[in-house]
Design an enzyme around this catalytic site. Structure first.
Site, PDB file in Angstrom:
ATOM      1  N   GLN A   1     -16.979 -10.455  13.700  1.00 16.27           N
ATOM      2  CA  GLN A   1     -15.610 -10.810  13.366  1.00 16.27           C
ATOM      3  C   GLN A   1     -15.169 -10.005  12.148  1.00 16.27           C
ATOM      4  OE1 GLN A   1     -13.812 -12.475  15.337  1.00 16.27           O
ATOM      5  NE2 GLN A   1     -15.276 -13.621  16.589  1.00 16.27           N
TER       6      GLN A   1
ATOM      7  N   CYS B   1      -1.533  -0.510   9.504  1.00 12.69           N
ATOM      8  CA  CYS B   1      -0.717  -1.712   9.329  1.00 12.69           C
ATOM      9  C   CYS B   1       0.663  -1.501   9.939  1.00 12.69           C
ATOM     10  CB  CYS B   1      -0.559  -2.057   7.846  1.00 12.69           C
ATOM     11  SG  CYS B   1      -2.085  -2.620   7.049  1.00 12.69           S
TER      12      CYS B   1
ATOM     13  N   CYS C   1      -9.019 -13.000  21.012  1.00 13.65           N
ATOM     14  CA  CYS C   1      -8.271 -12.098  20.134  1.00 13.65           C
ATOM     15  C   CYS C   1      -7.046 -11.551  20.838  1.00 13.65           C
ATOM     16  CB  CYS C   1      -9.162 -10.952  19.653  1.00 13.65           C
ATOM     17  SG  CYS C   1      -9.809  -9.924  20.985  1.00 13.65           S
TER      18      CYS C   1
ATOM     19  N   CYS D   1       0.177   5.730   7.431  1.00 14.16           N
ATOM     20  CA  CYS D   1      -1.069   5.239   8.011  1.00 14.16           C
ATOM     21  C   CYS D   1      -0.759   4.291   9.159  1.00 14.16           C
ATOM     22  CB  CYS D   1      -1.868   4.515   6.926  1.00 14.16           C
ATOM     23  SG  CYS D   1      -3.308   3.612   7.535  1.00 14.16           S
TER      24      CYS D   1
ATOM     25  N   GLU E   1     -25.084 -13.032  27.022  1.00 11.17           N
ATOM     26  CA  GLU E   1     -24.472 -11.824  26.458  1.00 11.17           C
ATOM     27  C   GLU E   1     -25.006 -10.627  27.225  1.00 11.17           C
ATOM     28  OE1 GLU E   1     -22.775  -8.935  24.633  1.00 11.17           O
ATOM     29  OE2 GLU E   1     -22.268 -10.928  23.872  1.00 11.17           O
TER      30      GLU E   1
ATOM     31  N   PHE F   1     -20.572 -14.901  26.089  1.00  9.41           N
ATOM     32  CA  PHE F   1     -20.206 -13.731  25.283  1.00  9.41           C
ATOM     33  C   PHE F   1     -20.668 -13.981  23.837  1.00  9.41           C
ATOM     34  CE2 PHE F   1     -17.017 -14.396  28.602  1.00  9.41           C
ATOM     35  CZ  PHE F   1     -17.031 -13.190  29.282  1.00  9.41           C
TER      36      PHE F   1
ATOM     37  N   CYS G   1       0.837  -1.203   0.000  1.00  6.40           N
ATOM     38  CA  CYS G   1       0.000   0.000   0.000  1.00  6.40           C
ATOM     39  C   CYS G   1       0.873   1.254   0.000  1.00  6.40           C
ATOM     40  CB  CYS G   1      -0.904  -0.005   1.236  1.00  6.40           C
ATOM     41  SG  CYS G   1      -1.960   1.445   1.416  1.00  6.40           S
TER      42      CYS G   1
ATOM     43  N   CYS H   1      -6.658   0.801   0.139  1.00  3.77           N
ATOM     44  CA  CYS H   1      -6.415  -0.025   1.325  1.00  3.77           C
ATOM     45  C   CYS H   1      -6.498  -1.488   0.899  1.00  3.77           C
ATOM     46  CB  CYS H   1      -7.405   0.261   2.444  1.00  3.77           C
ATOM     47  SG  CYS H   1      -7.088  -0.755   3.915  1.00  3.77           S
TER      48      CYS H   1
ATOM     49  N   ASP I   1     -16.094 -16.532  23.956  1.00  3.85           N
ATOM     50  CA  ASP I   1     -15.351 -15.630  23.063  1.00  3.85           C
ATOM     51  C   ASP I   1     -15.441 -14.225  23.636  1.00  3.85           C
ATOM     52  OD1 ASP I   1     -14.086 -14.347  21.000  1.00  3.85           O
ATOM     53  OD2 ASP I   1     -15.692 -14.608  19.546  1.00  3.85           O
TER      54      ASP I   1
END
Length: 413
Positions: A245, A71, A366, A68, A292, A272, A62, A145, A340
């Protein structure tokens, strides 16, 4: 003032780390083994030039890379990048004395991210829309992008025009965009008070451009088409701003791993649960209890369940699992659990799970650091770790997802 540094290794955020007077120095966009010049500011430095590049250095995909802040690792050869990202999971587990076989990273393809959060601001030169510069509040105006879905990239000029219509403040504000099956779902935040004139302009613009929905500070301005996401064969209408996600491919991989591990379970707790990306995929074969704290997400899950044929019973509970986790006694009514949580992990819930007799657990995370902490709790409670699969859905960033599958023999009563 610039100094010369030799990069020793990459840090957790993808920055190169070099030894310097007074301690380590973090230098973004560098690679191990490189000699660079950089302008130091305390424990960080801005890269000036790469004097001796690593053989792993490649041309970034990119034009905005390096300015930016979206990334961190486009300059790293793909195989080495994937190995480094897998190693993040390995090291997190090792820090908790967990020796486990970690599978190869499930790769993320370019042009697949379905949601993005842009920053916008009105300037004398016009409307700025993009991502923030690395470690800065300065906005880098995006022209391309390679991470995002092509339909989001193609919509950048339209989104700038939408931001100009919504803007009622000199301050930066935020525009979140999600690509759904029925069109783009756009959520605007902190753009200033929305008067009736601008409200009508936004509504007319959304209809003209074929947007599925536009919300301002969580209030729906117009919804010409209900936004729809598919969880397997089941259509769900997510509420504004709900969690999804980042890529559909990663979601399908995670769901497949979870479903395979819990295939023998007849009663499953989905903790969750969000809008039901696991619950609704598991419901054809098992009774599900989805828990949740977000009432709107549960309502979306409920609608998806009620309009889908061939599912077993799905019940829902609004509950803050950080403040009030399901107890071991409650959990003993299930033969499978998937959880999760957000990046903070599920420490208290894991302590209750560790005391329970649930035979099958799938942990999705994550954040490798909090995942390792939670797995340590479960292992100390008698679970055996069967597999860990790292999954990349945040391409060229330091973030990595993982699915860990655990089992515990049931005690005879």
């Amino acid at each position: 003032m610039s100094s010369r540094f030799v990069i020793d290794r990459l840090g957790a955020q993808g920055d190169g780390i070099a030894a310097g007077e007074g301690g380590e120095v973090f230098i973004p966009f560098t690679l191990p083994g490189e000699t660079v010049t950089a302008a130091r500011l305390k424990d960080r430095a801005d890269l000036i030039a790469v004097l001796d590049p690593s053989p792993l250095r490649i041309d970034p995909a990119c034009r905005h890379f390096g300015t930016c802040g979206g990334c961190a690792l486009q300059h790293m050869q793909g195989e080495a990048y994937r190995a480094w990202k897998r190693e993040r999971v390995v090291q997190a587990l090792r820090s908790r004395k967990i020796e486990a076989e970690v599978a190869p990273l499930v790769a993320c393809e370019p042009g697949t991210r379905r949601r993005a959060a842009f920053t916008a601001r009105r300037t004398e030169a016009g409307m700025l829309l993009g991502f923030n510069r690395h470690l800065s509040t300065e906005i880098v105006a995006l022209e391309e992008c390679p991470v995002l879905l092509p339909e989001i990239v193609a919509a950048l000029p339209m989104l700038r025009a939408l931001a100009a219509l919504a803007c009622g403040t000199p301050k930066p504000f935020h525009i979140a965009v999600t690509a759904t099956a029925s069109g783009l779902d756009v959520a605007i935040h902190d753009a200033g008070r929305l008067d009736e004139r601008r409200r009508h302009q936004l509504a007319d613009f959304a209809i003209r451009e074929g947007l599925a929905r536009v919300t301002v500070d969580a209030e729906i301005v117009i919804e010409p088409k209900k936004p729809v996401v598919m969880f397997g064969d089941i259509a769900v209408q997510p509420p504004p701003g709900t969690f999804l996600q980042a890529t559909e491919a990663a979601e399908m991989t995670m769901a497949g791993l979870v479903a395979g591990h819990l295939s023998r379970a007849k009663r499953i707790a989905d903790l969750f649960s969000g809008c039901g990306s696991f619950a609704l995929r598991l419901a054809p074969k098992a009774k599900i209890h989805a828990v949740e704290s977000d009432a709107a997400a549960l309502a979306a899950l409920d609608r998806g369940f009620r309009f889908a044929p061939g599912l077993k019973r799905v019940t829902m509970e609004k509950r803050d699992l950080f403040r009030r986790p399901l107890t071991a006694k409650e959990l003993d009514g299930y033969d499978g659990v998937v959880f999760d949580p957000p990046r903070a992990g599920a420490e208290d819930q894991s302590k209750q799970l560790a005391r329970s007799q649930v035979p099958l657990v799938a942990a999705v995370s994550c954040n490798p650091v909090t995942l390792a902490r939670d797995l340590r709790i479960l292992l100390d409670g008698g679970y055996a770790l069967k597999s860990v699969v790292p999954i990349d859905q945040f391409l060229w960033s330091p973030h990595v997802e993982a699915v860990a599958l655990l089992e515990k023999p049931r005690k005879r009563r």
